[in-house]
Design a protein around this motif. Sequence first.
Motif, PDB file in Angstrom:
ATOM      1  N   GLN A 170      -2.314  11.588   8.883  1.00 32.34           N
ATOM      2  CA  GLN A 170      -1.870  11.397  10.260  1.00 32.34           C
ATOM      3  C   GLN A 170      -0.922  12.537  10.606  1.00 32.34           C
ATOM      4  O   GLN A 170      -0.022  12.854   9.838  1.00 32.34           O
ATOM      5  CB  GLN A 170      -1.131  10.062  10.338  1.00 32.34           C
ATOM      6  CG  GLN A 170      -0.596   9.707  11.695  1.00 32.34           C
ATOM      7  CD  GLN A 170       0.270   8.451  11.648  1.00 32.34           C
ATOM      8  OE1 GLN A 170       1.152   8.335  10.801  1.00 32.34           O
ATOM      9  NE2 GLN A 170       0.012   7.517  12.546  1.00 32.34           N
ATOM     10  N   PRO A 172      -7.221   3.369   9.322  1.00 35.12           N
ATOM     11  CA  PRO A 172      -7.403   3.439  10.787  1.00 35.12           C
ATOM     12  C   PRO A 172      -8.409   4.512  11.185  1.00 35.12           C
ATOM     13  O   PRO A 172      -8.042   5.563  11.683  1.00 35.12           O
ATOM     14  CB  PRO A 172      -5.999   3.754  11.291  1.00 35.12           C
ATOM     15  CG  PRO A 172      -5.360   4.510  10.169  1.00 35.12           C
ATOM     16  CD  PRO A 172      -5.991   4.038   8.897  1.00 35.12           C
ATOM     17  N   GLN A 230       0.843  -1.196   0.000  1.00 31.98           N
ATOM     18  CA  GLN A 230       0.000   0.000   0.000  1.00 31.98           C
ATOM     19  C   GLN A 230       0.877   1.245   0.000  1.00 31.98           C
ATOM     20  O   GLN A 230       1.759   1.381   0.833  1.00 31.98           O
ATOM     21  CB  GLN A 230      -0.899   0.017   1.233  1.00 31.98           C
ATOM     22  CG  GLN A 230      -1.831  -1.177   1.323  1.00 31.98           C
ATOM     23  CD  GLN A 230      -2.690  -1.135   2.566  1.00 31.98           C
ATOM     24  OE1 GLN A 230      -3.391  -0.157   2.821  1.00 31.98           O
ATOM     25  NE2 GLN A 230      -2.633  -2.189   3.361  1.00 31.98           N
ATOM     26  N   GLU A 231       0.565   2.168  -0.916  1.00 29.97           N
ATOM     27  CA  GLU A 231       1.382   3.379  -1.009  1.00 29.97           C
ATOM     28  C   GLU A 231       0.897   4.432  -0.019  1.00 29.97           C
ATOM     29  O   GLU A 231      -0.289   4.692   0.110  1.00 29.97           O
ATOM     30  CB  GLU A 231       1.345   3.950  -2.429  1.00 29.97           C
ATOM     31  CG  GLU A 231       2.391   5.051  -2.610  1.00 29.97           C
ATOM     32  CD  GLU A 231       2.470   5.595  -4.036  1.00 29.97           C
ATOM     33  OE1 GLU A 231       1.693   5.139  -4.885  1.00 29.97           O
ATOM     34  OE2 GLU A 231       3.315   6.488  -4.271  1.00 29.97           O
ATOM     35  N   ARG A 244      -7.936  -5.683   4.021  1.00 24.14           N
ATOM     36  CA  ARG A 244      -6.523  -5.723   3.658  1.00 24.14           C
ATOM     37  C   ARG A 244      -5.879  -4.335   3.628  1.00 24.14           C
ATOM     38  O   ARG A 244      -4.674  -4.220   3.401  1.00 24.14           O
ATOM     39  CB  ARG A 244      -6.373  -6.363   2.276  1.00 24.14           C
ATOM     40  CG  ARG A 244      -6.987  -7.752   2.156  1.00 24.14           C
ATOM     41  CD  ARG A 244      -5.981  -8.824   2.506  1.00 24.14           C
ATOM     42  NE  ARG A 244      -4.941  -8.875   1.491  1.00 24.14           N
ATOM     43  CZ  ARG A 244      -5.007  -9.622   0.384  1.00 24.14           C
ATOM     44  NH1 ARG A 244      -6.037 -10.411   0.163  1.00 24.14           N
ATOM     45  NH2 ARG A 244      -4.031  -9.614  -0.488  1.00 24.14           N
ATOM     46  N   LEU A 245      -6.695  -3.302   3.809  1.00 24.52           N
ATOM     47  CA  LEU A 245      -6.182  -1.932   3.709  1.00 24.52           C
ATOM     48  C   LEU A 245      -5.954  -1.340   5.094  1.00 24.52           C
ATOM     49  O   LEU A 245      -6.671  -1.660   6.031  1.00 24.52           O
ATOM     50  CB  LEU A 245      -7.186  -1.058   2.974  1.00 24.52           C
ATOM     51  CG  LEU A 245      -7.238  -1.225   1.459  1.00 24.52           C
ATOM     52  CD1 LEU A 245      -8.443  -0.473   0.906  1.00 24.52           C
ATOM     53  CD2 LEU A 245      -5.966  -0.685   0.817  1.00 24.52           C
ATOM     54  N   LEU A 246      -4.972  -0.450   5.182  1.00 27.62           N
ATOM     55  CA  LEU A 246      -4.773   0.292   6.427  1.00 27.62           C
ATOM     56  C   LEU A 246      -5.670   1.536   6.395  1.00 27.62           C
ATOM     57  O   LEU A 246      -5.320   2.546   5.786  1.00 27.62           O
ATOM     58  CB  LEU A 246      -3.308   0.695   6.590  1.00 27.62           C
ATOM     59  CG  LEU A 246      -2.988   1.439   7.889  1.00 27.62           C
ATOM     60  CD1 LEU A 246      -3.163   0.543   9.101  1.00 27.62           C
ATOM     61  CD2 LEU A 246      -1.583   2.021   7.858  1.00 27.62           C
ATOM     62  N   SER A 258       2.483   8.399   1.818  1.00 26.00           N
ATOM     63  CA  SER A 258       3.450   9.464   1.568  1.00 26.00           C
ATOM     64  C   SER A 258       3.773  10.107   2.902  1.00 26.00           C
ATOM     65  O   SER A 258       2.903  10.695   3.545  1.00 26.00           O
ATOM     66  CB  SER A 258       2.852  10.471   0.588  1.00 26.00           C
ATOM     67  OG  SER A 258       3.777  11.508   0.351  1.00 26.00           O
ATOM     68  N   TYR A 314       2.356  16.239   8.077  1.00 24.57           N
ATOM     69  CA  TYR A 314       1.369  15.175   7.936  1.00 24.57           C
ATOM     70  C   TYR A 314       1.872  14.029   7.072  1.00 24.57           C
ATOM     71  O   TYR A 314       2.566  14.257   6.079  1.00 24.57           O
ATOM     72  CB  TYR A 314       0.070  15.725   7.333  1.00 24.57           C
ATOM     73  CG  TYR A 314      -0.663  16.575   8.334  1.00 24.57           C
ATOM     74  CD1 TYR A 314      -1.507  16.000   9.272  1.00 24.57           C
ATOM     75  CD2 TYR A 314      -0.436  17.949   8.400  1.00 24.57           C
ATOM     76  CE1 TYR A 314      -2.124  16.773  10.246  1.00 24.57           C
ATOM     77  CE2 TYR A 314      -1.049  18.733   9.366  1.00 24.57           C
ATOM     78  CZ  TYR A 314      -1.892  18.134  10.285  1.00 24.57           C
ATOM     79  OH  TYR A 314      -2.494  18.891  11.252  1.00 24.57           O
ATOM     80  N   ASN A 315       1.518  12.826   7.472  1.00 20.50           N
ATOM     81  CA  ASN A 315       1.679  11.655   6.614  1.00 20.50           C
ATOM     82  C   ASN A 315       0.364  11.409   5.890  1.00 20.50           C
ATOM     83  O   ASN A 315      -0.708  11.549   6.494  1.00 20.50           O
ATOM     84  CB  ASN A 315       1.994  10.409   7.448  1.00 20.50           C
ATOM     85  CG  ASN A 315       3.357  10.480   8.096  1.00 20.50           C
ATOM     86  OD1 ASN A 315       4.264  11.127   7.581  1.00 20.50           O
ATOM     87  ND2 ASN A 315       3.503   9.812   9.229  1.00 20.50           N
ATOM     88  N   PHE A 316       0.452  11.030   4.637  1.00 17.15           N
ATOM     89  CA  PHE A 316      -0.729  10.592   3.900  1.00 17.15           C
ATOM     90  C   PHE A 316      -0.795   9.079   3.991  1.00 17.15           C
ATOM     91  O   PHE A 316       0.107   8.394   3.520  1.00 17.15           O
ATOM     92  CB  PHE A 316      -0.661  11.043   2.440  1.00 17.15           C
ATOM     93  CG  PHE A 316      -0.874  12.524   2.299  1.00 17.15           C
ATOM     94  CD1 PHE A 316       0.158  13.414   2.485  1.00 17.15           C
ATOM     95  CD2 PHE A 316      -2.140  13.020   2.018  1.00 17.15           C
ATOM     96  CE1 PHE A 316      -0.047  14.780   2.394  1.00 17.15           C
ATOM     97  CE2 PHE A 316      -2.352  14.391   1.917  1.00 17.15           C
ATOM     98  CZ  PHE A 316      -1.308  15.271   2.111  1.00 17.15           C
ATOM     99  N   LEU A 317      -1.859   8.570   4.611  1.00 17.57           N
ATOM    100  CA  LEU A 317      -2.063   7.129   4.711  1.00 17.57           C
ATOM    101  C   LEU A 317      -2.658   6.646   3.373  1.00 17.57           C
ATOM    102  O   LEU A 317      -2.925   7.455   2.484  1.00 17.57           O
ATOM    103  CB  LEU A 317      -2.978   6.841   5.907  1.00 17.57           C
ATOM    104  CG  LEU A 317      -2.448   7.392   7.242  1.00 17.57           C
ATOM    105  CD1 LEU A 317      -3.371   7.006   8.391  1.00 17.57           C
ATOM    106  CD2 LEU A 317      -1.046   6.880   7.524  1.00 17.57           C
ATOM    107  N   PRO A 318      -2.821   5.319   3.197  1.00 16.91           N
ATOM    108  CA  PRO A 318      -3.197   4.818   1.868  1.00 16.91           C
ATOM    109  C   PRO A 318      -4.391   5.537   1.224  1.00 16.91           C
ATOM    110  O   PRO A 318      -4.338   5.883   0.038  1.00 16.91           O
ATOM    111  CB  PRO A 318      -3.503   3.343   2.133  1.00 16.91           C
ATOM    112  CG  PRO A 318      -2.555   2.981   3.244  1.00 16.91           C
ATOM    113  CD  PRO A 318      -2.520   4.196   4.125  1.00 16.91           C
ATOM    114  N   LYS A 331      -3.433   9.144   0.308  1.00 17.32           N
ATOM    115  CA  LYS A 331      -2.531   9.154  -0.848  1.00 17.32           C
ATOM    116  C   LYS A 331      -3.328   8.930  -2.127  1.00 17.32           C
ATOM    117  O   LYS A 331      -3.042   9.534  -3.172  1.00 17.32           O
ATOM    118  CB  LYS A 331      -1.477   8.044  -0.668  1.00 17.32           C
ATOM    119  CG  LYS A 331      -0.476   7.930  -1.805  1.00 17.32           C
ATOM    120  CD  LYS A 331       0.444   9.139  -1.862  1.00 17.32           C
ATOM    121  CE  LYS A 331       1.632   8.965  -2.784  1.00 17.32           C
ATOM    122  NZ  LYS A 331       1.328   9.123  -4.195  1.00 17.32           N
ATOM    123  N   ASP A 382      -3.498  11.484  -5.212  1.00 17.31           N
ATOM    124  CA  ASP A 382      -3.116  11.099  -6.576  1.00 17.31           C
ATOM    125  C   ASP A 382      -4.219  11.431  -7.577  1.00 17.31           C
ATOM    126  O   ASP A 382      -3.937  11.812  -8.716  1.00 17.31           O
ATOM    127  CB  ASP A 382      -2.807   9.593  -6.635  1.00 17.31           C
ATOM    128  CG  ASP A 382      -1.436   9.269  -6.042  1.00 17.31           C
ATOM    129  OD1 ASP A 382      -0.671  10.218  -5.767  1.00 17.31           O
ATOM    130  OD2 ASP A 382      -1.126   8.075  -5.861  1.00 17.31           O
TER     131      ASP A 382
END
Lengths: 568, 568
Positions: free
Chosen positions: B33, B9, A68-69, B5-7, A71, B41-45, B48, B52
């Motif tokens: 997050q 949260p 899973q991508e 199957r995906l994160l 960033s 910030y982090n972009f989680l799946p 992201k 995109d």
Amino acid sequence: MRFSRLLIPTTKETPNDATLASHIFLIRGGFIQSVGGSGLYNFLPLGKKVLDKVRAVVKEELDKAGCQEVSLSFVTPASLWQESGRFEKYGKELLRFKDRKNNDFILGPTHEEMMVNLVRQTVKSYKQLPLNLYQINLKFRDEIRPRFGLMRGREFLMKDGYSFHTSQEDMKREFDLMEETYKKIFTRLGLEFKVVEADSGAIGGSGSKEFMVLADSGEDTIVVCDNCEYGANIEAAVRQEKPCDAEAPEALFAKFHTPDTTTIEALSAFFHVDPYYLVKTVAKKALYDEGRTEVVLFALRGSDELQEVKACNAVGANDLADISEEELEAAGLVAGYMGPTVVPEGVRVVLDSNLRDASNMICGANEKEYHLVGNSFKGVEADYHDLVAVQEGDLCPHCGSPLRYTKGIEAGHIFQLGTQYSEPMGATFLDENGKAQPMVMGTYGIGVSRLLAAIIEQNHDDKGCIWTKASAPFDLQLIVSNIKDEAQVALGEELYETLKAKGFDVLFDERKDRFGAKMKDYELLGVPHAIVIGKKLQDGLVEFVTREGLVKEEVSPDEILTVVEQKV
Amino acid sequence: MRFSRLLIPTTKETPNDATLASHIFLIRGGFIQSVGGSGLYNFLPLGKKVLDKVRAVVKEELDKAGCQEVSLSFVTPASLWQESGRFEKYGKELLRFKDRKNNDFILGPTHEEMMVNLVRQTVKSYKQLPLNLYQINLKFRDEIRPRFGLMRGREFLMKDGYSFHTSQEDMKREFDLMEETYKKIFTRLGLEFKVVEADSGAIGGSGSKEFMVLADSGEDTIVVCDNCEYGANIEAAVRQEKPCDAEAPEALFAKFHTPDTTTIEALSAFFHVDPYYLVKTVAKKALYDEGRTEVVLFALRGSDELQEVKACNAVGANDLADISEEELEAAGLVAGYMGPTVVPEGVRVVLDSNLRDASNMICGANEKEYHLVGNSFKGVEADYHDLVAVQEGDLCPHCGSPLRYTKGIEAGHIFQLGTQYSEPMGATFLDENGKAQPMVMGTYGIGVSRLLAAIIEQNHDDKGCIWTKASAPFDLQLIVSNIKDEAQVALGEELYETLKAKGFDVLFDERKDRFGAKMKDYELLGVPHAIVIGKKLQDGLVEFVTREGLVKEEVSPDEILTVVEQKV
């Protein structure tokens, strides 16, 4: 796309600092541009296009494998690196800075801490595992000597992936899946590569493999077997046990006066003994955290060479430095006459595994002009490690065939990380019994911008780039030789539209320039195929060019589409 | 993709520092997050994926308009910013640091210098122009108070484009093209937006427009006309001339004793005069480069309000600060009794354009308890600027209808830059006569990561996100209510495969959780449509849900595909 509308600033000038073909041709072809000559690069339109194509291949295969991508923030709070202990340990390649509020930050050279932090906040249960998260993002390493263009820049694009598991076994399963996935990626990119055993650093274990793009200019020496699949970085290569036919110098333990015998050669001549029975003792200064140093003697058979990375890992040092005569003397060591059996206090000794149970060995007495004969290591408890640099001709550990050296560019690295980060950073999950366990991790990297350089190192001639099909900025270049010739232009425009409609990505060179200049640009840019519409059009012929080998084929305009569909 | 199957949260907890809906729901939905609560910030799946999708829309429309994508180094040598003069001028938002060799660098908050440097090295002739280069890359601004999640982070993703031209006219043509292109981008993203006249900063001129996503939570006040297309940021808004019906206080010039009349209200009551005939005098401390300051009096009609950004631009300052009573006194000014006609040395005066040729005006005498009546500005040469904050009900400068305030989020900004950077940095081209001319530039930005916040600010309810079609992480969510019901699971799996085969991007919620939890997640995540397979399946019915308004429709499984094809 029309050449005249694109910014493709090709040049004949070779950059001053460039020695590698990829560095020269990526700059000369207007793919990239150096920013102030300091290991920073801009990607110009064509370079960005190639980068996007490579990136897309990487993403597609990873997504197919269930990764899973994400960033992650590039700017990273230092506090995370303090938790793992790397804020202090990591060398000057780690760019540290303070923000306006005087808080410490770094520019991420890698993102283990950041990813562990992400996961420890979001994953609580074994039910949420396994998990493989990756990003394709900027990295910064403040290299002391950035060089070779994209090969060793300071800011670069990297795919870094991290997997999280409930057990070592499950991590190993993912590690193998990543090996297969990486093979697919490099194969799709059209690269000749070798997966080799790699040095796992101070962590130890054998769980690390590198993906080496084979190229004479590669910085890494790799040891390969031509008979089987075995391959390893010289830093990690092993060989079959190497026996010796020569007679052993059987003797009782004794001290010998050996003037002027400070080398293995001299000692071998003095005693008429094969170097196999001599102990080579190499002194180094090991460098640890916080400036701590230690003098270490590495001892191995006189017929072998020391591999420094193995030696460094054996003592868990950050680096090994040469030692001066003064330092030797201060440590109580006698240059040219050192040995592992008579050692002053404070000096550490590491023995190569080949010395385990060896007998009839001759070594220095640590006394000027004296050696000891009749040394036996039988049953001797000591710190044994593999310290040997495998040589060409040594035998493959798997099949026994002779090994050979070759050169490679490290383009990928997969790593069984274990709990090295999850333990100090408290990334735990609750197992089926409700007990907290540290997650077991793997980590997987690909140098995405470096791949552009690696592709060209492996695929170029003296005229320029030769892109592989999957990495090429265009499928095809369409060149009108003389823009003043109406028939040529008419056919060019017609073919351009037809090819586009058929889904080909075409670079249409309709510039006013001379034909020679256009061909030089074609050769430099390295699009895999070209159609040249030139003078011979009046004889009913156009040219189909294959960049590799610059093979030219004359074809009638009616047939050119068929040729393109077959070959492009 | 399968939910299990995906994160993703999701959480019920609202982050402490979050007040905006987008901030709350993007965090709670597991899209992003926070990293250490410091504007990173982090972009989680899922985040992201949305990023995109937004990025792809931006890229597609720009490429169609003939722009070329590049990728510039994020780490920027300070030398380039020294050339433009901004290294010193730019405030503390510019993150400056030194590398290991003690050279100065910055993290690019914007890339004018970098792009000018790129172009001056590669473009030499008018034949290579025009050129419009853009990137979609990281930016860093060291905000003193990062807040509102992605709305005002420190590290963020931005599309920044720069165009280069041989003339002002050609730049204006491109500026208009970019306005049209940006409209297409925001329209495709499903946003309600307004293109407004913007403050052009100290540069002056009217060549700047902002793209405002309309939302009550917007930080910008924008002035709009409901009758015509006119719209402007309050910082740039103008109005039709505003006459006054009240009688003018005709009087000869004289000084009046006016005790206890330090406000416009008091003064108006004292003289029984409309505030239109009073002069409002506002003292500010203007801040310039290198710590230089200046006391400035801004004078306007008593019926108007000062617009501080306009005032700041009028004196070319970096910022305006309030002034203390002590500072006023030190400058020789008398609080409550200031006026623009009697002014101590060293104090600068700027008059609002509405005072030009005004007569019968009353203003402070700069003497405690005294005002001057009978002031006339007829023929007075002075520093006149538009200083007025347009009010609701003021009349549209284009059509004369009443203007209204609304709130917007700045998501794009296009700017006619001229030669502000090309001149100092020597970015010239040779014109048809072989003469070197500075390139004329335009610049065009979109806050790509901010757009995620803007979309949610405009599209949410109290339960969560409502993504627009073009920005949604998935086309459709497919929810099996009870995973233990074999018929439900079988239909779910069948529909999942069929929908995928038809090209829909489906999030298949096949988790073991309770149905209520799954629906809560659906509402929070905000995928535009869902199919719910629940209890009523035994009656031959499934539910088709539209997230906007949570409209539910019962459909037979045979018809569901037709419904999806019509509505998704």
